[in-house]
Design a protein around this motif. Structure first.
Motif, mmCIF file in Angstrom:
data_model
loop_
_atom_site.group_PDB
_atom_site.id
_atom_site.type_symbol
_atom_site.label_atom_id
_atom_site.label_comp_id
_atom_site.label_asym_id
_atom_site.label_seq_id
_atom_site.Cartn_x
_atom_site.Cartn_y
_atom_site.Cartn_z
ATOM 1 N N PHE A 33 0.827 -1.199 0.000
ATOM 2 C CA PHE A 33 0.000 0.000 0.000
ATOM 3 C C PHE A 33 0.866 1.256 0.000
ATOM 4 O O PHE A 33 0.623 2.195 -0.750
ATOM 5 N N VAL A 34 1.892 1.257 0.845
ATOM 6 C CA VAL A 34 2.761 2.429 0.951
ATOM 7 C C VAL A 34 3.507 2.672 -0.359
ATOM 8 O O VAL A 34 3.617 3.813 -0.819
ATOM 9 N N HIS A 35 4.024 1.590 -0.971
ATOM 10 C CA HIS A 35 4.693 1.756 -2.264
ATOM 11 C C HIS A 35 3.722 2.332 -3.298
ATOM 12 O O HIS A 35 4.080 3.215 -4.074
ATOM 13 N N GLY A 36 2.511 1.802 -3.311
ATOM 14 C CA GLY A 36 1.510 2.309 -4.255
ATOM 15 C C GLY A 36 1.147 3.754 -3.991
ATOM 16 O O GLY A 36 1.031 4.554 -4.912
ATOM 17 N N PHE A 37 0.992 4.084 -2.707
ATOM 18 C CA PHE A 37 0.638 5.455 -2.342
ATOM 19 C C PHE A 37 1.756 6.422 -2.720
ATOM 20 O O PHE A 37 1.511 7.542 -3.170
ATOM 21 N N ALA A 38 3.007 5.986 -2.532
ATOM 22 C CA ALA A 38 4.152 6.870 -2.781
ATOM 23 C C ALA A 38 4.389 7.117 -4.263
ATOM 24 O O ALA A 38 4.911 8.164 -4.634
ATOM 25 N N HIS A 39 4.014 6.170 -5.114
ATOM 26 C CA HIS A 39 4.369 6.291 -6.532
ATOM 27 C C HIS A 39 3.813 7.546 -7.200
ATOM 28 O O HIS A 39 4.565 8.288 -7.833
ATOM 29 N N HIS A 133 2.265 3.133 -13.212
ATOM 30 C CA HIS A 133 2.161 2.672 -11.823
ATOM 31 C C HIS A 133 2.245 1.144 -11.760
ATOM 32 O O HIS A 133 2.970 0.579 -10.939
ATOM 33 N N GLY A 134 1.486 0.473 -12.612
ATOM 34 C CA GLY A 134 1.449 -0.990 -12.580
ATOM 35 C C GLY A 134 2.765 -1.617 -12.990
ATOM 36 O O GLY A 134 3.231 -2.574 -12.360
ATOM 37 N N ALA A 135 3.405 -1.076 -14.038
ATOM 38 C CA ALA A 135 4.658 -1.652 -14.527
ATOM 39 C C ALA A 135 5.786 -1.490 -13.518
ATOM 40 O O ALA A 135 6.732 -2.287 -13.517
ATOM 41 N N GLU A 136 5.694 -0.481 -12.658
ATOM 42 C CA GLU A 136 6.761 -0.220 -11.687
ATOM 43 C C GLU A 136 6.434 -0.756 -10.290
ATOM 44 O O GLU A 136 7.097 -0.403 -9.316
ATOM 45 N N MET A 137 5.442 -1.632 -10.211
ATOM 46 C CA MET A 137 5.095 -2.229 -8.919
ATOM 47 C C MET A 137 6.237 -3.135 -8.444
ATOM 48 O O MET A 137 6.718 -3.967 -9.222
ATOM 49 N N PRO A 138 6.698 -2.972 -7.200
ATOM 50 C CA PRO A 138 7.742 -3.863 -6.681
ATOM 51 C C PRO A 138 7.262 -5.314 -6.679
ATOM 52 O O PRO A 138 6.082 -5.588 -6.465
ATOM 53 N N GLU A 139 8.186 -6.247 -6.926
ATOM 54 C CA GLU A 139 7.820 -7.665 -7.033
ATOM 55 C C GLU A 139 7.222 -8.216 -5.746
ATOM 56 O O GLU A 139 6.382 -9.113 -5.778
ATOM 57 N N GLY A 142 1.956 -6.559 -2.603
ATOM 58 C CA GLY A 142 0.654 -7.147 -2.897
ATOM 59 C C GLY A 142 -0.069 -6.294 -3.922
ATOM 60 O O GLY A 142 -0.177 -5.081 -3.756
ATOM 61 N N GLY A 143 -0.551 -6.914 -4.997
ATOM 62 C CA GLY A 143 -1.145 -6.166 -6.100
ATOM 63 C C GLY A 143 -2.333 -5.300 -5.703
ATOM 64 O O GLY A 143 -2.411 -4.131 -6.076
ATOM 65 N N LEU A 144 -3.263 -5.866 -4.929
ATOM 66 C CA LEU A 144 -4.450 -5.103 -4.546
ATOM 67 C C LEU A 144 -4.101 -3.965 -3.590
ATOM 68 O O LEU A 144 -4.630 -2.856 -3.704
ATOM 69 N N ALA A 145 -3.195 -4.234 -2.650
ATOM 70 C CA ALA A 145 -2.787 -3.189 -1.712
ATOM 71 C C ALA A 145 -2.052 -2.073 -2.438
ATOM 72 O O ALA A 145 -2.262 -0.892 -2.170
ATOM 73 N N TYR A 146 -1.194 -2.456 -3.382
ATOM 74 C CA TYR A 146 -0.455 -1.478 -4.176
ATOM 75 C C TYR A 146 -1.425 -0.613 -4.982
ATOM 76 O O TYR A 146 -1.317 0.607 -5.007
ATOM 77 N N ALA A 153 -3.828 7.859 -3.461
ATOM 78 C CA ALA A 153 -2.954 9.017 -3.654
ATOM 79 C C ALA A 153 -3.434 9.872 -4.819
ATOM 80 O O ALA A 153 -3.457 11.103 -4.744
ATOM 81 N N THR A 154 -3.848 9.209 -5.889
ATOM 82 C CA THR A 154 -4.357 9.932 -7.059
ATOM 83 C C THR A 154 -5.621 10.702 -6.704
ATOM 84 O O THR A 154 -5.772 11.869 -7.068
#
Length: 199
Positions: A33-39, A133-139, A142-146, A153-154
């Motif tokens: 979630f945090v990675h997704g929020f930060a992107h 955003h999706g292509a740069e998701m860390p491996e 978690g996909g849904l949390a990201y 954030a958007t």
């Protein structure tokens, strides 16, 4: 009344949610979630485009106040899914830079597009932002949390643009419109810089 409500909700969300989003880093799906929020908030291009979507919606008013942000977030989620799945979308970085230029210009020129056309425009650019955003998701995220993180954030950045636009709209005479159009012009110039690779 609707404008005051949107302003209050946007302001409250901007103040309260970012802290809550980072409160439990590393616990369960929180890191995703945090990675997704930060992107979206880590790049000038994303920030400027998202704020312009909100400002554009505020300038159009009516149903556009909520339809433009919802359209962007929904289509961006689709673009994010394409990025995660490894589906190629051509010219993603160019599309993102163009979104900054075009959305800034639309606000600067005070374009009064029909709501459906405005939704189509922001939806087009949302594909590029979502794919990035999706292509740069860390491996290990978690996909849904990201996805929840970058969508929230958007939405908050849209809320900031809405709040700015509605606040400027309360100024008497042409001062508010001039300020909004000037902001759009500066963002459009930034878009040119992004396209030229100098920003």
């Amino acid at each position: 009344m609707l404008q005051k409500t949107v302003l209050r909700v946007g302001a409250a969300a901007l103040v309260l949610l970012p802290g809550a989003a980072f409160a439990h880093t590393g616990v369960g799906h929180a890191s995703g979630f945090v990675h997704g929020f930060a992107h979206p908030v880590s790049g000038l291009d994303h920030i400027l485009a998202m704020v312009m979507v909100g400002l554009f919606a505020a300038r159009l008013g009516g149903r556009a106040l909520w339809l433009l942000p919802i359209t962007f977030v929904a289509v961006m989620a689709l673009g994010g899914a394409l990025g995660v799945a490894g589906v190629t979308v051509p010219f993603v970085e160019t599309g993102i830079a163009l979104s900054v230029l075009v959305l800034g210009a639309v606000v600067a020129l005070n374009v009064k597009a029909p709501t459906a056309a405005a939704m189509g425009l922001v939806g087009l650019f949302a594909i590029f932002h979502g794919h990035a955003h999706g292509a740069e998701m860390p491996e290990d995220a978690g996909g849904l949390a990201y996805a929840a993180g970058f969508m929230l954030a958007t939405a908050l950045l849209h809320g900031a643009g809405l709040a700015l636009g509605l606040s400027l709209g309360r100024f008497e005479g042409r001062k508010g419109a001039l300020a909004a159009r000037s902001a759009g012009g500066l963002v459009a110039v930034a878009g040119v810089g992004l396209l030229a690779g100098v920003l």
